[in-house]
Design a protein around this motif. Structure first.
Motif, short mmCIF file in Angstrom:
data_model
loop_
_atom_site.label_atom_id
_atom_site.label_comp_id
_atom_site.label_asym_id
_atom_site.label_seq_id
_atom_site.Cartn_x
_atom_site.Cartn_y
_atom_site.Cartn_z
N MET A 339 0.44 -7.28 6.40
CA MET A 339 0.34 -7.43 7.84
C MET A 339 -0.75 -8.42 8.24
O MET A 339 -1.00 -8.63 9.43
CB MET A 339 0.07 -6.08 8.50
N GLY A 340 -1.44 -9.01 7.25
CA GLY A 340 -2.46 -9.99 7.52
C GLY A 340 -3.83 -9.42 7.81
O GLY A 340 -4.74 -10.15 8.24
N ASP A 341 -4.02 -8.12 7.58
CA ASP A 341 -5.34 -7.51 7.83
C ASP A 341 -6.27 -7.78 6.64
O ASP A 341 -5.83 -7.74 5.47
CB ASP A 341 -5.20 -6.00 8.03
N PRO A 342 -7.57 -8.03 6.91
CA PRO A 342 -8.53 -8.32 5.84
C PRO A 342 -8.95 -7.05 5.08
O PRO A 342 -10.06 -6.53 5.26
CB PRO A 342 -9.71 -8.95 6.58
N VAL A 343 -8.07 -6.54 4.26
CA VAL A 343 -8.35 -5.33 3.46
C VAL A 343 -8.28 -5.72 1.99
O VAL A 343 -7.30 -6.35 1.57
CB VAL A 343 -7.32 -4.22 3.78
N THR A 344 -9.31 -5.36 1.24
CA THR A 344 -9.38 -5.71 -0.19
C THR A 344 -9.50 -4.45 -1.03
O THR A 344 -9.99 -3.41 -0.57
CB THR A 344 -10.58 -6.63 -0.48
N LEU A 345 -9.05 -4.57 -2.27
CA LEU A 345 -9.14 -3.47 -3.23
C LEU A 345 -10.27 -3.76 -4.19
O LEU A 345 -10.26 -4.77 -4.90
CB LEU A 345 -7.82 -3.30 -3.99
N GLY A 346 -11.27 -2.89 -4.21
CA GLY A 346 -12.42 -3.07 -5.09
C GLY A 346 -12.25 -2.34 -6.41
O GLY A 346 -11.15 -2.31 -6.99
N GLN A 347 -13.31 -1.74 -6.89
CA GLN A 347 -13.30 -1.05 -8.18
C GLN A 347 -12.36 0.16 -8.13
O GLN A 347 -12.34 0.92 -7.16
CB GLN A 347 -14.72 -0.57 -8.53
N THR A 348 -11.57 0.32 -9.18
CA THR A 348 -10.68 1.47 -9.29
C THR A 348 -10.75 2.05 -10.70
O THR A 348 -10.99 1.32 -11.66
CB THR A 348 -9.21 1.10 -8.99
N THR A 349 -10.53 3.33 -10.79
CA THR A 349 -10.49 4.05 -12.07
C THR A 349 -9.17 4.81 -12.13
O THR A 349 -8.82 5.52 -11.18
CB THR A 349 -11.66 5.03 -12.19
N ARG A 350 -8.46 4.64 -13.23
CA ARG A 350 -7.15 5.30 -13.35
C ARG A 350 -7.33 6.81 -13.45
O ARG A 350 -8.00 7.31 -14.34
CB ARG A 350 -6.38 4.78 -14.56
N MET A 351 -6.73 7.51 -12.49
CA MET A 351 -6.76 8.97 -12.47
C MET A 351 -5.44 9.47 -11.93
O MET A 351 -4.93 8.94 -10.93
CB MET A 351 -7.90 9.48 -11.58
N ALA A 352 -4.89 10.46 -12.58
CA ALA A 352 -3.62 11.05 -12.14
C ALA A 352 -3.88 12.46 -11.64
O ALA A 352 -4.52 13.27 -12.32
CB ALA A 352 -2.61 11.07 -13.26
N LEU A 353 -3.40 12.75 -10.42
CA LEU A 353 -3.59 14.07 -9.83
C LEU A 353 -2.29 14.50 -9.15
O LEU A 353 -1.54 13.67 -8.64
CB LEU A 353 -4.70 14.04 -8.77
N PRO A 354 -2.03 15.80 -9.11
CA PRO A 354 -0.90 16.29 -8.32
C PRO A 354 -1.29 16.34 -6.84
O PRO A 354 -2.22 17.06 -6.46
CB PRO A 354 -0.64 17.69 -8.89
N VAL A 355 -0.63 15.56 -6.00
CA VAL A 355 -0.96 15.49 -4.57
C VAL A 355 0.34 15.44 -3.76
O VAL A 355 1.42 15.20 -4.30
CB VAL A 355 -1.81 14.24 -4.25
N HIS A 356 0.18 15.66 -2.46
CA HIS A 356 1.27 15.40 -1.53
C HIS A 356 1.18 13.92 -1.16
O HIS A 356 0.33 13.52 -0.35
CB HIS A 356 1.15 16.29 -0.29
N ILE A 357 2.03 13.12 -1.78
CA ILE A 357 1.88 11.66 -1.70
C ILE A 357 1.93 11.17 -0.26
O ILE A 357 1.09 10.37 0.17
CB ILE A 357 2.98 10.98 -2.55
N THR A 358 2.89 11.65 0.51
CA THR A 358 3.04 11.16 1.88
C THR A 358 1.80 11.46 2.71
O THR A 358 1.29 10.61 3.46
CB THR A 358 4.28 11.79 2.54
N TRP A 359 1.29 12.69 2.56
CA TRP A 359 0.11 13.08 3.33
C TRP A 359 -1.11 12.28 2.91
O TRP A 359 -1.87 11.80 3.77
CB TRP A 359 -0.16 14.56 3.17
N LEU A 360 -1.35 12.15 1.60
CA LEU A 360 -2.54 11.45 1.14
C LEU A 360 -2.48 9.96 1.53
O LEU A 360 -3.49 9.36 1.90
CB LEU A 360 -2.70 11.60 -0.37
#
Length: 476
Positions: A339-360
């Motif tokens: 959408m052209g918004d100035p949002v960047t992805l910084g440091q990430t660590t791979r982690m898998a969790l059971p979540v409600h994907i839509t809500w999170l």
């Protein structure tokens, strides 16, 4: 190392054991004191018996010896006095322990029997240092035979007021009774087995249904489902508690179902006329007015969606799914980049969790949207801190006044006063993000950055069993 147990069963058993230990220690001290008192009285009575009976024999009819028979039975085989020795003078040996208290007690006993005492000296010494006993080998061997413990002898020297010279009585001091402590230890062991064992069975009957009730309450808090209610068990009071809890669960579940039905009806009844209005404004010829009306209808629709979403948090119909949080964060960031918004992805660590994907995903979008709206951009990171996964959104905006940080997560609270969607929205974004974080067993944390701007974090636990409906192995 934790010494105080956390459970009611452990605390009660520890308390009973501690009280019992203290009581038995006091009992042991009192019994030991009584045994020492009997031992001391036996020695003094034996010395008095020697002076009164053996020192100067009297006829059987003499009233001064009325207590002789009573005193004989107080003298056991360990404290039988030796033969009275007579001498013109007496002086303690070097190293003798002169005991004035024993002398006063012995004087009271013999004077009570009518013997006039001019002087009385009582000392205590090892048998191996007593000249009288050493001069008699057979007597020495008899006195030191037994368990091999070093024996001592009480030496009492008495000078009568109506006589000359000294009478010296020797009484072997009996060893301390070892059986007292052993009997107390055996008694304590038996009491521990009976009392603590009985308390364990009784408390187990109480705590087992309470533990099951605790697990059931935690499960109901996660799922809000009345399925799997407990069968009342345990004592009458606990059974009543479980029955009352089951009734409360059923009532809460019914209220939640009614709320969902009502919200669905409200959404349908409101969105239908809004959709009709959206169609009707197309007939408005003034394009500017038509755009304003369309924006107003859209604003109402989005606010209604936010309110309905907030009310439905925690009532997800589908179980949580295991997802890579890093991939989820990257997908949300990509949406804003498209959408052209100035949002960047910084440091990430791979982690898998059971979540409600839509809500999170909705919660993360709300935080990023707030950062874009108020600060013009955002940086997203996924970190692991201890036993938590941290979804972090940083911006370089004005931040939030310290006194208002806590209230910013309350419904309809905004950073600025207007209700314009372009400048602040309805004030439900942070509230919804907080509710979604709590639905996952986590929390939403807001803090001003030292370098300027706001830091918003969704902190999710990595520990097992914290996710509503999650399998405990998956949540580990």
């Amino acid at each position: 190392m934790r010494l105080w147990p956390r459970s009611l069963l452990g605390q009660m058993l520890l308390a009973v054991a501690a009280v019992l230990l203290i009581a038995q220690a006091i009992s042991a001290a009192l019994l030991w004191q009584a045994a020492e008192a009997r031992r001391e009285a036996s020695v003094l009575n034996a010395a008095a018996f020697a002076f009164i009976v053996r020192g100067e024999p009297r006829s059987e009819g003499d009233g001064r010896w009325r207590g002789e028979g009573r005193r004989r039975h107080l003298i056991d085989r360990f404290t039988r006095p030796l033969r009275i020795a007579r001498t013109d003078s007496f002086a303690p040996l070097p190293g003798d322990e002169i005991d004035p208290e024993r002398a006063e007690a012995l004087r009271a006993v013999v004077e009570d029997q009518g013997m006039a005492v001019a002087e009385l000296i009582v000392v205590e010494r090892p048998i191996a240092r007593d000249p009288y006993i050493l001069d008699r080998p057979r007597l020495y061997r008899r006195l030191v035979a037994g368990d091999g413990e070093p024996r001592r002898v009480l030496v009492a020297a008495l000078k009568r007021s109506d006589g000359e010279g000294w009478m010296i009585a020797r009484v072997p001091i009996p060893p301390r009774q070892r059986g007292v402590i052993g009997s107390i230890l055996l008694q304590t062991l038996v009491i521990y087995i009976l009392l603590v064992g009985l308390h364990f069975l009784l408390l187990r009957r109480i705590t087992r249904p309470l533990a099951a009730l605790t697990e059931r309450t935690e499960a109901f808090a996660r799922t809000q489902s009345p399925d799997g209610q407990l069968t009342p068990d345990g004592p009458h009071d606990v059974r009543r508690l479980i029955a009352a809890h089951n009734a409360m669960e059923a009532r809460i579940a019914a209220l939640l179902d009614e709320k969902d039905v009502m919200l669905g009806a409200i959404g349908h009844d409101l969105k239908t006329p809004l959709s009709a209005l959206r169609v009707r404004i197309e007939s408005v010829e003034d394009e500017g007015e038509r755009a304003k009306m369309a924006a107003t209808i859209e604003d109402i629709t989005r606010s209604l969606d936010d309110i309905l979403s907030l009310a439905r948090v925690g009532r997800a119909s589908e179980p949580p799914e295991r997802v890579d949080l890093a991939a989820l964060a990257a997908a949300v960031v990509e949406e804003f980049e498209d959408m052209g918004d100035p949002v960047t992805l910084g440091q990430t660590t791979r982690m898998a969790l059971p979540v409600h994907i839509t809500w999170l995903r909705r919660a993360l979008r709300n935080l990023i949207a707030n950062a874009v709206r108020y600060a013009g951009g955002a940086e997203v990171a996924l970190l692991r801190e201890g036993d938590r996964a941290i979804l972090r959104v940083d911006d370089k905006g004005p931040g939030i006044p310290e006194g208002r940080i806590a209230e910013m997560t309350e419904p309809f609270t905004r950073g600025e006063a207007s209700r314009n969607r372009e400048t602040g929205g309805a004030g439900l974004g942070l509230t919804l993000a907080r509710a979604i974080a709590e639905q996952h067993g986590g929390e939403l944390a807001l803090a001003n950055r030292a370098a300027g701007g706001l830091r918003a974090e969704i902190r999710l636990p990595l520990a097992a069993g914290t996710m509503p409906g999650a399998d405990r192995k998956d949540a580990a």
